[in-house]
Scaffold this active site. Structure first.
Site, PDB file in Angstrom:
ATOM      1  N   ARG A 296      37.355  26.150  40.661  1.00 53.83           N
ATOM      2  CA  ARG A 296      38.316  25.043  40.637  1.00 53.83           C
ATOM      3  C   ARG A 296      38.663  24.719  39.192  1.00 53.83           C
ATOM      4  NH1 ARG A 296      39.466  26.014  44.978  1.00 53.83           N
ATOM      5  NH2 ARG A 296      39.408  24.753  46.874  1.00 53.83           N
TER       6      ARG A 296
ATOM      7  N   GLU B 269      47.946  22.324  40.067  1.00 49.78           N
ATOM      8  CA  GLU B 269      48.650  23.561  40.458  1.00 49.78           C
ATOM      9  C   GLU B 269      49.895  23.249  41.263  1.00 49.78           C
ATOM     10  OE1 GLU B 269      45.697  25.885  42.518  1.00 49.78           O
ATOM     11  OE2 GLU B 269      44.376  25.911  40.778  1.00 49.78           O
TER      12      GLU B 269
ATOM     13  N   HIS C 137      46.083  31.316  41.640  1.00 48.28           N
ATOM     14  CA  HIS C 137      45.098  30.907  42.664  1.00 48.28           C
ATOM     15  C   HIS C 137      45.099  31.894  43.848  1.00 48.28           C
ATOM     16  CE1 HIS C 137      42.804  27.207  44.368  1.00 48.28           C
ATOM     17  NE2 HIS C 137      42.330  28.327  44.867  1.00 48.28           N
TER      18      HIS C 137
HETATM   19  C1  DGY Z   1      39.280  27.969  48.602  1.00 46.22           C
HETATM   20  O1  DGY Z   1      39.149  28.443  49.728  1.00 46.22           O
HETATM   21  O2  DGY Z   1      38.751  26.922  48.242  1.00 46.22           O
HETATM   22  C2  DGY Z   1      40.144  28.727  47.678  1.00 46.22           C
HETATM   23  O3  DGY Z   1      40.210  28.163  46.440  1.00 46.22           O
HETATM   24  C3  DGY Z   1      41.522  28.859  48.279  1.00 46.22           C
HETATM   25  O4  DGY Z   1      41.976  30.146  48.070  1.00 46.22           O
END
Ligand code: DGY
Length: 328
Positions: A237, A266, A285
């Protein structure tokens, strides 16, 4: 029962949900504006949401009949799990399905940093490839024999450690809780303090969850501990890193480079300072973005929701932690 999807999901998943429930699919602006989300959730029993949907206490309180929240993600820092659990709402998520895909992307980014793949592509496209192979042209560095520092030894951290062994890297890790000695042995990893992890690693890769505790935890103080030749990779993250501090560290060459799949907010714009730095590799991402993984995530998100709404345990339930009040 009534279900809200905050965006369209695979057709097979919608079909499956429609066998048992009435489904409303949001097709407008993404993420759903908060007011719209609050008004749409009012008469819903369940929802499937995404990491960019902020399911805070206001939204949860607006869901008068809400019984289940199923997030199409492994991360759940966007859902106020405590507020949900206080109202008896079951929160579920999709770990495991995306472990390998995210670990693969981490390795891809690491390889890119060490071997300058993306930079080479840009050099050619920019018409700057002038010299043919020689002893000093376009040098990167070997992965083998280098030290990888994994911050967060959960499912994805472990999958990255396994892959790093294939590249003959040494692996150090730091985690909230040390893993068992048997696990350490089988993964061939050594536990170190957070400071030591940043000091000793040639590349630090972040795999911790985003919580109030990890929020902007990777700051200039920590980055200064790294070697000038080392790299930072983040597929977890963005908010775990203080982005301004990272930009400073990259500009002043306090660290050698970074590869980022996630950002503080984002999508980032092309004006973001990170896009201007040559020593940064960025992806939008895409940790879980493979056909197979996203399909599996959809299957699990649907099963989680259907099970929760029928009063059964979902496949993967998020547990409330009293130590984690509100959203980070
Ligand atoms: C998640 O599943 O948390 C990822 O960051 C999304 O692709």
């Amino acid at each position: 029962m009534e279900i809200l999807l905050t965006r369209r999901l695979h057709d097979f998943a919608i079909k499956e949900l429609k066998k048992r429930h009435r489904v409303e699919i949001h097709t407008g602006k993404i993420p759903m504006p908060k007011n719209l989300l609050m008004s749409k959730i009012r008469d819903k029993d369940g929802m499937i949401c995404y990491p960019y949907d902020r399911i805070d206490k206001d939204v949860i309180d607006a869901g008068n009949k809400l019984k289940a929240i199923s997030t199409f993600s492994v991360g759940y820092d966007h859902v106020d799990v405590n507020a949900a659990s206080q109202k008896g709402i079951v929160v579920s998520y999709t770990p495991e399905a995306l472990t390998r895909a995210t670990a693969d992307l981490t390795v891809a980014l690491m390889l890119d940093l060490f071997r300058r793949v993306n930079e080479g592509d840009k050099i050619i496209r920019g018409g700057k490839w002038k010299t043919i192979l020689g002893p000093y042209e376009f040098l990167g560095s070997d992965l083998h024999g280098k030290t990888l520092g994994i911050f967060g030894m959960g499912r994805i951290g472990m999958a990255v450690a396994k892959r790093a062994r294939g590249f003959e890297m040494n692996v150090l890790y730091h985690n909230r809780k040390r893993i068992s000695p048997q696990r350490e042995k089988s993964l061939n990893v050594r536990y170190v303090s957070l400071g030591e992890l940043f000091r000793r690693s040639d590349v630090v890769s972040i795999h911790a969850p985003h919580t109030p505790k990890t929020h902007e935890m990777v700051n200039l103080r920590l980055l200064r501990k790294m070697k000038r030749t080392s790299f930072l990779v983040n597929t977890a993250r963005g908010k775990i890193i203080n982005e301004q501090d990272l930009v400073t560290a990259l500009k002043r060459k306090i660290i050698s480079g970074a590869a980022l799949d996630v950002f503080g907010s984002e999508p980032i714009k092309s004006s973001n300072p990170l896009t201007k730095l040559a020593n940064v590799v960025i992806t939008p991402h895409i940790g879980s973005a493979t056909i197979e993984t996203r399909k599996k995530m959809a299957e699990i998100a649907v099963q989680n929701l259907v099970l929760s709404l029928s009063g059964k345990k979902p496949i993967y339930q998020v547990r409330a932690e009293s130590s984690r009040p509100g959203l980070p």
